[in-house]
Write an enzyme that holds these catalytic residues in place. Sequence first.
Site, short mmCIF file in Angstrom:
data_model
loop_
_atom_site.label_atom_id
_atom_site.label_comp_id
_atom_site.label_asym_id
_atom_site.label_seq_id
_atom_site.Cartn_x
_atom_site.Cartn_y
_atom_site.Cartn_z
N ASP A 164 11.91 3.72 -108.93
CA ASP A 164 10.90 3.05 -109.73
C ASP A 164 11.54 1.99 -110.62
O ASP A 164 12.75 1.79 -110.59
CB ASP A 164 10.13 4.08 -110.56
CG ASP A 164 11.03 4.79 -111.56
OD1 ASP A 164 11.92 5.54 -111.13
OD2 ASP A 164 10.87 4.58 -112.78
N HIS A 170 13.70 5.99 -100.66
CA HIS A 170 12.58 5.80 -101.59
C HIS A 170 13.09 4.91 -102.71
O HIS A 170 13.57 5.37 -103.74
CB HIS A 170 12.13 7.17 -102.12
CG HIS A 170 10.93 7.09 -103.02
ND1 HIS A 170 9.64 7.13 -102.55
CD2 HIS A 170 10.83 6.98 -104.37
CE1 HIS A 170 8.79 7.05 -103.57
NE2 HIS A 170 9.49 6.96 -104.69
N ASP A 203 14.62 10.78 -93.60
CA ASP A 203 14.90 9.38 -93.96
C ASP A 203 13.60 8.59 -93.89
O ASP A 203 13.30 7.91 -92.91
CB ASP A 203 15.94 8.80 -93.00
CG ASP A 203 16.26 7.34 -93.31
OD1 ASP A 203 16.00 6.91 -94.46
OD2 ASP A 203 16.75 6.63 -92.41
N GLU A 221 15.11 9.68 -102.33
CA GLU A 221 15.11 8.70 -103.41
C GLU A 221 16.55 8.41 -103.83
O GLU A 221 17.48 9.14 -103.49
CB GLU A 221 14.30 9.20 -104.61
CG GLU A 221 14.09 8.11 -105.68
CD GLU A 221 13.08 8.49 -106.75
OE1 GLU A 221 12.70 7.60 -107.53
OE2 GLU A 221 12.67 9.66 -106.80
#
Length: 582
Positions: A176, A506, A553, A562
């Site tokens: 993020d 991710h 994956d 992630e």
Amino acid sequence: MKKKLFLSLVLAATTMAVQGKSDVEIRLNQVGYAPQQEKVIVVEGINPAGKVRIVAPDGRKLKAKSVRKATSPWSGKVRYVVDLGQLSQPGNYQVIVDKQQYPLTVVERPLHNVASAALRLFYLIRSGVPITMGGDYNRPAGHPDTRVLVHNSAASTLRPTGTVISSALGWYDAGDYNKYVVNSAFSIGLMFAAYEQQKDYFARLNTNIPESKNKTPDLLDEMMFNLQWLFTMQDPADGGVYHKLTTPNFEGFIMPNACRQQRYVVQKSVTATLDFAAVMADAARLLEPYLSDYPSFPAQAAAVAERAYQWAKEHPSAFYQQQRLKEPAVTTGTYGDMNARDEFFWAASALYRLTGRQQYLDDAVQYQPRQFSTPSWGGLAALGAFEWLALKQANVTVADTQKAAVDGLCEKMLSQLLDYCEGAVQGVETSCFNAPYGNKPNDFGWGCLAEHNCCQAMALLMADQMTGTSKYRRFAMQNADYLLGRNATGYCFVTGFGTKSPMHPHHRISAADNIEAPFPGMLVGGPNPGQQDKRDMHNAVYPSSYPDESFIDDAESYASNEIAINWNASLVAFLCWLDALE
């Protein structure tokens, strides 16, 4: 059409694809082995006794020895540990079993490129500035963070709700785009601990970042980019530190410059404030020799560290509680922790090393741990232990009135570390993949490759450093072999390296930048039998629920695939340390 990326550092580590088809699986370190390192592979699907062939670079046929049989305690799969012998001549070998042919590389300093890429990754995830030295990964600036709002949970008399502040720079935390004090400070602390043990190595390590031409080691320059952001997270009125800078909700999988949500600083917390105090104290001490590049920083860092610690002492129960945040509510990562004893221990230890003051020594004695455990963002006692071990190495003169307490802490931290290391290496000789890591169910879970593999290996290397031996170095290298391919999934878990590495982490930038290959040098979280994301995945299904095979994956898998700065920090600390020893 997406672009293929072939950076030179990736080319140096990538080997030819596996050839042939059969039910046999061979697991090995896909990045490379040092000439004097043990060369062990694991074969699944066939008893390889007498069936393993090795072709040397000069064409000679060499023999291998099947050492033992190992049965997985979870899947029941039968595997065989095979010793390939010395293979001390550098070059490209071929390992052949049945119809399978696998490349194996022997090279001086096999970990150098991957270690360097792991550190350079922090440049690629810088926030608020354009990336201009990233090659195909260049991108415009996103999240300038010059107009961040004070959330009502963080409001004070001088900074009421809605106050606009500037909180620029820093690293994006993970997949993020938010910035979290707890994890940022922990990540820097891990890398500082490795830096202290291998200063000469880091003085020579050039990662090609904008600051590479100055007089400061690149690792410290990169830390400074994040430390400058951390400065802005302290309330100048009282010394408390905001827990994080965040949007109310996670952004979508878009590029940073396309993000439009308002960003806030939220509630001050005792854990963020103590982590800030610890890392600023260490930074003040470690940046002191580099005043020509950062003339005012050490004194400033020392001052803000002490102010933060005082705030924490006055607010010991100010734990971050995200569920109480309203108008707007916040749903991003919490890094919540309702026990600050370990943070007090780390901060007091770091501040004692900086100042020598009795207050910090007394607090360190009060909050010392009962046993050693590998470091994590929520378990920071190990970073405090590393402070005392480094102090012991430095043989610093302390006041007569403090000597007994200091010596006692140093000896206790060393004893706890050695007890941990002795336990960690038990069972390697019967393990499935010939490594300390990966033999217990609780070795696997969220971020396990960092907290349980890399950080375990870091502890092993620290034990050697403290005892002046190389007793544990072989075991640390075994954890590297596991990480780089000798494991149940067959993945090299660092992006851009090996014959099979994650292509779809991710990670929002890697998913949105229209480049096929993700950033190189990223460590993914790893096998996670909790599979906390399986209900959120629309197009992906975990291939297995066995603890050591529970990995996929896929960009949707935030529980296993992630990336995060603390995980990459552990990779930097571990692999750079090993590379330095090579």
